[in-house]
Design a protein around this motif. Structure first.
Motif, short mmCIF file in Angstrom:
data_model
loop_
_atom_site.label_atom_id
_atom_site.label_comp_id
_atom_site.label_asym_id
_atom_site.label_seq_id
_atom_site.Cartn_x
_atom_site.Cartn_y
_atom_site.Cartn_z
N GLY A 323 0.83 -1.21 0.00
CA GLY A 323 0.00 0.00 0.00
C GLY A 323 0.86 1.26 0.00
N LEU A 324 0.42 2.27 0.75
CA LEU A 324 1.13 3.56 0.89
C LEU A 324 1.46 4.19 -0.47
CD1 LEU A 324 3.68 2.61 3.73
CD2 LEU A 324 1.41 3.59 3.99
N GLU A 325 0.51 4.05 -1.41
CA GLU A 325 0.77 4.51 -2.78
C GLU A 325 1.10 6.00 -2.84
OE1 GLU A 325 1.11 2.20 -4.73
OE2 GLU A 325 0.02 0.59 -3.75
N GLY A 362 5.39 2.54 13.52
CA GLY A 362 5.16 1.20 12.94
C GLY A 362 4.34 1.18 11.68
N VAL A 363 4.27 2.32 10.98
CA VAL A 363 3.43 2.32 9.77
C VAL A 363 4.26 2.20 8.49
CG1 VAL A 363 1.47 3.55 10.73
CG2 VAL A 363 3.40 4.85 9.83
N GLY A 364 5.58 2.09 8.63
CA GLY A 364 6.41 1.84 7.45
C GLY A 364 7.21 3.04 6.95
N ALA A 501 2.44 -8.15 0.92
CA ALA A 501 3.89 -7.81 0.89
C ALA A 501 4.64 -8.60 1.95
CB ALA A 501 4.06 -6.31 1.13
N LEU A 502 4.02 -8.74 3.13
CA LEU A 502 4.73 -9.41 4.22
C LEU A 502 4.85 -10.92 4.03
CD1 LEU A 502 3.19 -7.44 7.23
CD2 LEU A 502 5.59 -7.46 6.56
N THR A 503 3.89 -11.50 3.32
CA THR A 503 3.92 -12.97 3.15
C THR A 503 4.53 -13.35 1.79
OG1 THR A 503 1.65 -12.85 2.33
CG2 THR A 503 1.93 -13.47 4.63
N GLY A 527 1.13 -1.35 10.23
CA GLY A 527 1.95 -2.27 9.44
C GLY A 527 2.77 -3.18 10.35
N ALA A 528 3.26 -2.60 11.45
CA ALA A 528 4.09 -3.39 12.36
C ALA A 528 3.25 -4.48 13.04
CB ALA A 528 4.73 -2.48 13.40
N ASP A 529 1.96 -4.16 13.32
CA ASP A 529 1.08 -5.19 13.91
C ASP A 529 0.87 -6.33 12.91
OD1 ASP A 529 0.80 -3.70 16.21
OD2 ASP A 529 -0.99 -2.65 15.50
N1 LIG Z 1 3.22 -0.79 4.53
C1 LIG Z 1 3.96 -1.80 5.00
N2 LIG Z 1 4.23 -2.85 4.21
C2 LIG Z 1 4.94 -3.89 4.66
N3 LIG Z 1 5.47 -3.94 5.90
C3 LIG Z 1 5.22 -2.93 6.74
C4 LIG Z 1 4.47 -1.80 6.33
N4 LIG Z 1 4.41 -0.95 7.36
C5 LIG Z 1 5.12 -1.50 8.37
N5 LIG Z 1 5.60 -2.71 8.00
C6 LIG Z 1 6.38 -3.62 8.85
O1 LIG Z 1 6.54 -3.01 10.13
C7 LIG Z 1 7.92 -2.88 10.46
C8 LIG Z 1 8.16 -1.55 11.14
O2 LIG Z 1 8.03 -0.52 10.19
P1 LIG Z 1 8.92 0.79 10.20
O3 LIG Z 1 10.10 0.61 11.08
O4 LIG Z 1 9.16 1.20 8.81
O5 LIG Z 1 7.92 1.78 10.91
P2 LIG Z 1 8.14 3.30 11.29
O6 LIG Z 1 6.93 4.01 10.81
O7 LIG Z 1 9.45 3.78 10.80
O8 LIG Z 1 8.11 3.20 12.86
P3 LIG Z 1 8.77 4.17 13.96
O9 LIG Z 1 8.08 5.49 13.87
O10 LIG Z 1 8.49 3.47 15.24
O11 LIG Z 1 10.23 4.25 13.61
C9 LIG Z 1 8.66 -3.00 9.16
O12 LIG Z 1 9.91 -3.59 9.34
C10 LIG Z 1 7.74 -3.89 8.33
O13 LIG Z 1 8.06 -5.23 8.55
#
Ligand SMILES: Nc1ncnc2c1ncn2[C@@H]1O[C@H](COP(=O)(O)OP(=O)(O)OP(=O)(O)O)[C@@H](O)[C@H]1O
Length: 605
Positions: A323-325, A362-364, A501-503, A527-529
């Motif tokens: 996602g996150l287009e 944790g949103v990517g 994406a994760l699987t 995303g992290a969940d």
């Molecule tokens: N959109 C996504 N697609 C796939 N995996 C995701 C996505 N968002 C989060 N993840 C998974 O969650 C994990 C944590 O994401 P990430 O570290 O990028 O978050 P962050 O927004 O930088 O968090 P923080 O603000 O705590 O640093 C990633 O390593 C990934 O495995």
């Protein structure tokens, strides 16, 4: 010798520095005569140091000029690699430009090591290293064999010679019994590895400089093979005998092959192939190709990264980001356009140097920044804001300067400042004594401006959960003026993309329907969940397989031994894992982040 004492480094006691200063001053003064100096000559004193800041001020003031020697830029690396890499003429430009793009931040020594390893891999892969029998059959003396790739680093070559051929060579070296040769070689390894008798592996020495060649002998006991009167050499990877050999090779040759000098009529030139053959030297041609460079880079990168803190190209692709287009598009516009259309951006327009990614944890955000670096094949330098903060006065500013300097050396490069709110909080509000944080923020702003003024290929990304805490000056036009909100995958469709994406690398059973799983996920999942969900499902599947095997350890062992065995994750594994997971963010927290978003989108940030 004259290190700053306030940084807790060795050396540089005030008395010592003062004595050194006196010597320097009197040595430079006209008319004064020091023992060993000629009275009619003025002397020039040169001092070398790895980092300018490590030399204390009193000593530094003795010198009128400072010359900074930076790692070579892309053009410099191109020149060097053109001379170091031994490729076929028709592929040379392609291989060199590939190597140049992958070696940002490498110093010449690393480039030489890269060329050496790559050409040795080429020689070994093409099975060109002759066996002793073969040498003898060709009338070449195989008593003692020296492998040199471009003459740079004999040790590296030794670690690449196939065991069989080296074993045969060393066995053929008279007088090299167990007692004389403390190294033994691991025959189980397809590559040669030197070991001390106690089983420890000698520390690798990458230094190929003039002075260090003797330390190479010391580190690799097997190198006693190189001592005089060794006069027969196998040259690995030396495609062109007319290539001028750099001075270090000349000295290496003098040390190791005294009888073989002079080998060519023209100074350092090695002479013709026939000449070498007449002297009993076999020449092996191992032309380097792109995949040899890639393999060599793989081996060398870790070492280089440790040594100079060189950034790396991460291993995250767009497919890993679900996602996150919109965020992807905004980031691509910031990075890809200036890289692809340099001509348009060089016409005076100040380009945007970066973007601030903000949103809940944790949103990517980090994942996105990594993916952009991989996608555009540029280096990635990740710094966590708090890492740059140091209790010593002036140290944090120095670390900020150093980070940007590293980025300049590694361009094209993405610099990612995670938790930017810790590094650049609003000035005047920090409440710290003496405005220490204010100075850090000012330094950061000055460096950001330097980036845009230079029009360099450096892109600055920041990430924060609290953009409202960041100094507004950071977000002014020309600095991090693009604000990109990265939010939760709220609808099932977005969650499905993240799950896919994760699987991606999982083996999913035929009954798996990710859209059903996505529907069943709470709306508050980040995303992290979802990552935690997939990791847990994998663990559930693992437990299931163990349970199914019962007490039969043999069965598990057999499964693990199967070459194509990979755990299959079923729908129930995913749903089981989901039933035990709670969202990491509460409703109130999400509402808080949404409020911040609304405030920024309305321009009130
Ligand atoms: N959109 C996504 N697609 C796939 N995996 C995701 C996505 N968002 C989060 N993840 C998974 O969650 C994990 C944590 O994401 P990430 O570290 O990028 O978050 P962050 O927004 O930088 O968090 P923080 O603000 O705590 O640093 C990633 O390593 C990934 O495995």
């Amino acid at each position: 010798m004259g290190a700053q004492t306030d940084q807790g480094q060795k050396g540089g006691s005030p008395a010592f520095v003062s004595a050194l200063r006196n010597c320097i001053a009197s040595g430079c003064n006209k008319g004064s005569v020091q023992p060993g100096m000629r009275p009619d000559r003025k002397s020039t004193i040169l001092m070398a140091s790895c980092t300018e800041d490590s030399v204390g001020g009193p000593l530094r003031r003795c010198f009128t000029h400072e010359l900074k020697v930076e790692p070579p830029d892309a053009a410099g690396r191109n020149l060097m690699l053109q001379s170091y890499l031994n490729c076929q003429e028709d592929t040379k430009d392609h291989v060199v430009s590939h190597a140049v793009s992958q070696t940002a931040g490498f110093v010449p020594r690393d480039l030489k090591a890269l060329a050496t390893i790559a050409s040795t891999i080429a020689a070994v892969e093409s099975d060109l290293l002759p066996q002793v029998d073969d040498l003898q059959a060709r009338g070449l003396n195989s008593e003692k064999v020296l492998t040199i790739s471009q003459g740079y680093d004999a040790q590296l070559n030794f670690s690449e010679v196939p065991t069989a051929s080296f074993k045969a060579c060393s066995a053929a070296c008279p007088g090299e019994g167990e007692a004389d040769d403390p190294a033994h070689f691991d025959a189980s390894n397809s590559h040669l590895s030197a070991r001390h008798p106690d089983g420890t592996v000698p520390a690798p020495s990458w230094d190929t400089g003039e002075g260090s060649s003797s330390s190479v002998w010391r580190h690799v006991p097997g190198m006693s093979c190189l001592e005089p009167p060794c006069r027969h050499a196998v040259m690995v990877g030396q495609g062109n005998l007319h290539t001028p050999v750099p001075p270090v090779t000349a000295s290496l040759r003098r040390k190791t092959l005294p009888d073989a000098v002079p080998m060519g009529s023209s100074g350092h030139s090695m002479g013709s192939e026939q000449e070498a053959a007449a002297m009993g030297i076999a020449v092996v041609h191992g032309y380097t190709e792109q995949h040899h460079v890639d393999k060599a880079l793989e081996r060398i990168r870790e070492h280089v990264a440790l040594e100079v803190g060189a950034p790396k190209i991460p291993d995250v692709s767009w497919e890993d980001v679900g996602g996150l287009e919109e965020a992807k598009k905004a980031i691509l516009d910031t990075v890809e356009l200036p890289l692809k259309h340099r001509e348009l951006f060089s016409s005076g327009l100040r380009r945007r140097s970066g973007a601030l990614l903000y949103g809940p944890p944790g949103v990517g955000k980090t994942l996105l920044a990594k993916a952009i670096a991989t996608e555009c094949s540029i280096n990635f330098l990740s710094v966590k804001g708090p890492e740059l903060l140091n209790m010593y006065i002036g140290e944090s500013e120095r670390l900020v300067r150093e980070t940007f300097a590293r980025a300049r050396r590694a361009r094209p490069c993405v610099v990612f400042f995670d938790e930017l709110d810790a590094l650049a909080p609003s000035r005047g509000a920090a409440g710290d004594s003496g405005g220490v944080m204010d100075r850090v923020v000012s330094q950061f702003l000055a460096e950001l401006d330097g980036m845009t003024d230079d029009n360099t290929d450096i892109f600055i990304f920041g990430a924060t959960n609290r953009p409202d805490l960041i100094d507004p000056a950071v977000l002014r036009p020309g600095r991090m003026d693009t604000l990109v909100y990265v939010g939760l995958p709220q609808d099932p469709g977005s969650k499905l993309k993240v799950l896919q994406a994760l699987t991606r690398k999982f083996r999913l059973a035929v009954d798996v329907d990710l859209s059903v799983v996505a529907e069943a996920c709470p709306a508050r999942f980040t995303g992290a969940d979802l990552y935690a969900l997939c990791a847990d499902a994998w663990m559930v599947a693992m437990k299931r397989v163990i349970e199914e095997a019962g007490d039969s350890q043999q069965r598990l062992f057999e499964l693990g031994e199967l070459p194509d065995f990979s755990l299959e994750v079923c729908q129930t594994d995913l749903l089981d894992a989901l039933s035990n997971l709670q969202p990491s963010l509460s409703e109130a927290q999400i509402e808080e982040y949404e409020a911040i978003r609304r405030k920024h989108e309305a321009g009130g940030g």
